[in-house]
Design a protein around this motif. Structure first.
Motif, short mmCIF file in Angstrom:
data_model
loop_
_atom_site.label_atom_id
_atom_site.label_comp_id
_atom_site.label_asym_id
_atom_site.label_seq_id
_atom_site.Cartn_x
_atom_site.Cartn_y
_atom_site.Cartn_z
N GLY A 188 0.82 -1.22 0.00
CA GLY A 188 0.00 0.00 0.00
C GLY A 188 0.85 1.26 0.00
N ILE A 189 1.92 1.25 0.79
CA ILE A 189 2.83 2.40 0.84
C ILE A 189 3.50 2.58 -0.52
N CYS A 190 3.96 1.49 -1.13
CA CYS A 190 4.62 1.56 -2.45
C CYS A 190 3.67 2.11 -3.51
N CYS A 191 2.42 1.62 -3.52
CA CYS A 191 1.43 2.09 -4.50
C CYS A 191 1.18 3.59 -4.33
N HIS A 192 1.04 4.01 -3.08
CA HIS A 192 0.79 5.43 -2.80
C HIS A 192 1.98 6.29 -3.26
N TYR A 193 3.19 5.81 -2.99
CA TYR A 193 4.40 6.54 -3.39
C TYR A 193 4.51 6.61 -4.92
N CYS A 194 4.22 5.51 -5.60
CA CYS A 194 4.32 5.47 -7.06
C CYS A 194 3.27 6.37 -7.73
N ARG A 195 2.10 6.47 -7.12
CA ARG A 195 1.07 7.36 -7.67
C ARG A 195 1.50 8.82 -7.62
N GLN A 196 2.35 9.16 -6.65
CA GLN A 196 2.81 10.54 -6.52
C GLN A 196 3.97 10.86 -7.47
N ARG A 197 4.60 9.85 -8.03
CA ARG A 197 5.76 10.04 -8.91
C ARG A 197 5.42 9.56 -10.32
N ASP A 198 6.03 10.19 -11.31
CA ASP A 198 5.83 9.75 -12.68
C ASP A 198 6.57 8.45 -12.94
N ARG A 199 7.81 8.41 -12.53
CA ARG A 199 8.64 7.24 -12.79
C ARG A 199 9.44 6.92 -11.53
N VAL A 200 9.33 5.70 -11.09
CA VAL A 200 10.03 5.27 -9.88
C VAL A 200 10.77 3.98 -10.18
N ASP A 201 12.04 3.92 -9.77
CA ASP A 201 12.81 2.69 -9.90
C ASP A 201 12.34 1.76 -8.78
N GLN A 202 11.47 0.82 -9.12
CA GLN A 202 10.85 -0.02 -8.12
C GLN A 202 11.74 -1.17 -7.64
N LYS A 203 12.89 -1.29 -8.22
CA LYS A 203 13.80 -2.37 -7.81
C LYS A 203 14.16 -2.24 -6.33
N TRP A 204 14.40 -1.04 -5.87
CA TRP A 204 14.79 -0.81 -4.48
C TRP A 204 13.61 -0.44 -3.59
N LEU A 205 12.50 -0.03 -4.16
CA LEU A 205 11.40 0.55 -3.38
C LEU A 205 10.76 -0.44 -2.41
N ARG A 206 10.31 -1.56 -2.89
CA ARG A 206 9.60 -2.52 -2.03
C ARG A 206 10.47 -3.02 -0.87
N PRO A 207 11.71 -3.48 -1.14
CA PRO A 207 12.55 -3.92 -0.01
C PRO A 207 12.82 -2.80 0.99
N MET A 208 13.02 -1.58 0.49
CA MET A 208 13.28 -0.45 1.38
C MET A 208 12.08 -0.19 2.29
N VAL A 209 10.88 -0.20 1.72
CA VAL A 209 9.68 0.04 2.50
C VAL A 209 9.47 -1.06 3.53
N GLU A 210 9.70 -2.31 3.14
CA GLU A 210 9.54 -3.41 4.09
C GLU A 210 10.51 -3.30 5.26
N ILE A 211 11.74 -2.92 4.98
CA ILE A 211 12.74 -2.75 6.04
C ILE A 211 12.34 -1.60 6.95
N MET A 212 11.94 -0.48 6.36
CA MET A 212 11.55 0.68 7.16
C MET A 212 10.32 0.38 8.01
N LEU A 213 9.38 -0.36 7.45
CA LEU A 213 8.16 -0.72 8.17
C LEU A 213 8.49 -1.64 9.35
N CYS A 214 9.31 -2.65 9.11
CA CYS A 214 9.71 -3.55 10.20
C CYS A 214 10.45 -2.78 11.30
N ASN A 215 11.33 -1.89 10.91
CA ASN A 215 12.09 -1.11 11.88
C ASN A 215 11.17 -0.22 12.72
#
Length: 118
Positions: free
Chosen positions: A77-104
């Motif tokens: 949900g966080i990734c989808c919301h972030y991507c909707r706000q940006r035209d182009r996002v390199d999603q290779k790093w996005l999902r793992p980063m969000v999962e790590i930040m969420l767990c932390n």
């Protein structure tokens, strides 16, 4: 591309090491977050908003063993919301980063709640 000047809450220099020992642990973590890159700072705000919504008694965030599917759904949900706000996002790093930040963030809130209940 021109660099933007950023005003940090503690000034533009790190705190003198002797003063660092006098700062509570939670404040140290919050103060170091100003070092995050701009994109990660925006993601951190979204993660904190989601965690704020999950802070209630009986929340899956405070389960003894948090559910991986719930965590992945929150991160998605966080990734989808972030991507909707940006035209182009390199999603290779996005999902793992969000999962790590969420767990932390969830771990920090669980520890704080555990200390508060003692």
């Amino acid at each position: 591309m021109r660099n933007k000047r950023v005003n940090y809450p503690k000034g533009n220099a790190m705190v003198f090491p002797l003063e660092l020992a006098q700062i509570p642990e939670e404040e140290k973590v919050r103060d170091l977050k100003y070092l995050y890159p701009l994109e990660v700072t925006e993601l951190n705000g979204m993660v904190m908003d989601v965690c704020d919504q999950m802070e209630y008694d009986g929340s899956p965030m405070y389960d003894q063993y948090p559910d991986k599917v719930t965590m992945e759904r929150m991160a998605s949900g966080i990734c989808c919301h972030y991507c909707r706000q940006r035209d182009r996002v390199d999603q290779k790093w996005l999902r793992p980063m969000v999962e790590i930040m969420l767990c932390n963030e969830m771990n920090c809130r669980r520890e704080r709640r555990c200390r508060h209940n003692r």
